[in-house]
Design an enzyme around this catalytic site. Structure first.
Site, short mmCIF file in Angstrom:
data_model
loop_
_atom_site.label_atom_id
_atom_site.label_comp_id
_atom_site.label_asym_id
_atom_site.label_seq_id
_atom_site.Cartn_x
_atom_site.Cartn_y
_atom_site.Cartn_z
N HIS A 199 -2.25 4.08 3.75
CA HIS A 199 -1.25 3.18 3.18
C HIS A 199 -1.19 3.40 1.69
CE1 HIS A 199 0.91 -0.50 2.21
NE2 HIS A 199 1.30 -0.49 3.46
N ASP A 248 0.38 -0.85 11.90
CA ASP A 248 1.16 -0.22 12.96
C ASP A 248 0.31 0.51 13.97
OD1 ASP A 248 3.55 -1.18 12.15
OD2 ASP A 248 3.86 0.40 10.69
#
Ligand code: CMC
Length: 431
Positions: free
Chosen positions: A308, A366
């Protein structure tokens, strides 16, 4: 490589003193460079905005090093535990959690706007039935701007508020219709008395012939997915909505731009990409081969659901999603689901691997949301559309904050030009 350097701290203290430092409530302070060009003749260069605060905001705070996410100051863990999605929507839009009366009024106003204009349903039939739901969603949400253009004066707070309500209320219906259209099933109208997540599940999974029986564990899981994805400060799609909106454009058109941005696999498309990747890996014995591919710089493959831009620690949303994943699989007796086992093993191996450890590549939200959505019976190609459904509130809250900011300016970055220097056009015969 840069050859010349401008020092704003040592060599040029006079100029440096003219670049003010601005402090937020939390997080790193920023250097206010708005007068940098006027003072020095330099622009800043920051592709991907890795060091740039594009705006000031009071909505969401992320501390990526410590894995902290706050909506309006409240930790995501508490919101996920104690609130439902509509309370979170109220919070994001209004800045405070609602009391009982405010919540009742909010639920009523949302339920008054759940229907879409019947003409809007005709847009779907213009798409090939195998069109990706995100392609359909970009088109249909953009089309909302045609229905509510004249009644939306973006300078009026009341118009902006009702635009936000319409978007939040209609998105479940619009997203569910994307699914129904692709399967050739009739559209299901919303039911006003149902909760937000249950209404959506019924419109997605129900049919006109039988009653839809909701499983509260699964509805709660979906509600949690919506809460966890509701906002995430200035990510790519939110920045897209803000940039589009900075020109004064219609909010639904701006949100359609955000949906287009979200679709990419580096952003919201990751939840679909995770499932496709797990299916491709197929078996735990193949994991080392795929981990090696992810580490190989000559191979474009990346482990989807890992890494991320901001979190250099465990994504707090991933922790909560992991817990929800267990609850859902327990409820459905799917604990031995091979896909889930594969995901757990992939997570274990990646978390121990030096490449991932060094780069602080942890599983993101996710990685788990795809497994939960799959267990809920939702087809893989709908995953990112569900992300868009939940992020709509964040987009519209950020858009509203931007429009009401007295410092609003049209977003207009500059560039470092590296093309050919000025030259003259030669006659075609001599080119
Ligand atoms: N698999 C393998 N290597 C990776 C991965 C990955 N998933 N992510 C980053 N790296 C490596 C990258 O190759 C680079 O290595 P090196 O320093 O040797 O060149 C290093 O880690 C830093 O990566 P980066 O691309 O500079 O980092 P970024 O901040 O630009 O990208 C990201 C962040 C999310 C786009 C990236 O981690 C990625 O592509 N992840 C997979 C896609 C994904 O899961 N996206 C969902 C994000 S969470 C949902 C959302 O908010 O939208």
């Amino acid at each position: 490589m840069a050859e010349n350097y401008v020092s704003l701290t040592e060599d040029d203290k006079e100029k440096a003193s003219k670049l003010p430092i601005m402090d937020g409530t939390m997080g790193p302070s920023v250097v206010d460079i708005r007068s940098l060009y006027a003072q020095t003749g330099y622009f800043t260069y920051d592709p991907g905005f890795t060091s740039t605060a594009s705006c000031s905001s009071k909505i969401t705070y992320i501390d990526g090093d410590n894995g902290i996410l706050l909506y309006r100051g409240y930790p995501i863990e508490q919101l996920a535990e104690k609130c439902d999605f509509l309370e979170v929507c109220y919070l994001l839009l209004n800045g405070e959690l609602p009391n009982g009366a405010q919540m009742k009024e909010f639920v009523t106003i949302i339920s008054q706007h759940v229907m879409v204009h019947e003409q809007l349903t005709k847009f779907y039939s213009g798409f090939r039935r195998d069109a990706h739901p995100m392609a359909v969603l970009v088109g249909v949400v953009g089309a909302l701007s045609a229905f509510y253009h004249d009644v939306t004066d973006v300078t009026r707070p009341e118009d902006r508020y009702i635009a936000a309500i319409r978007l939040i209320a209609k998105m479940p219906n619009i997203v569910a219709m994307c699914h129904k259209y692709s399967t050739g099933m009739p559209f299901i109208y919303p039911k006003r008395k149902l909760g937000y997540a249950e209404n959506f599940m019924r419109m997605m999974m129900g049919d006109p012939y039988d009653d839809y029986i909701a499983n509260p564990v699964l509805i709660r899981a979906l509600d949690r997915i919506l809460i966890l994805h509701a906002d995430h400060e200035q990510n790519a799609s939110t920045s897209t909505v803000r940039l589009a909106g900075s020109s004064g454009a219609n909010p639904y058109a701006c949100v359609a731009a955000g949906i287009a941005c979200l679709w990419g696999a580096a952003h919201g498309g990751a939840n679909e990409a995770v499932l496709n990747m797990l299916e491709e890996i197929g078996d735990v014995t193949k994991i080392p081969e795929y981990v090696a591919k992810a580490k190989d710089k000559s191979d474009p493959f990346r482990l989807m659901g890992f890494g991320h831009r901001v979190y250099k620690n465990y994504d707090p949303r991933a922790k909560l999603m992991r817990q929800t994943c267990h609850e859902v699989l327990d409820e459905l007796n799917l604990n031995n689901d091979p896909m889930f086992k594969l995901a757990m093993e992939l997570e274990r191996i990646a978390l121990e691997d030096e490449y991932f450890v060094e780069r602080k590549l942890y599983p993101n939200v996710d990685f788990y949301s795809g497994i939960v959505l799959r267990a809920l019976g939702i087809p893989t190609e709908m995953f990112t559309a569900i992300f868009a459904l939940s992020r709509s509130v964040g987009w519209i809250a950020q858009w509203d904050e931007m429009i009401s900011d007295p410092e609003l300016k049209i977003g207009r970055p500059r560039q470092l030009y590296r093309g050919v220097a000025k030259r003259d056009v030669q006659p075609i015969s001599s080119r």
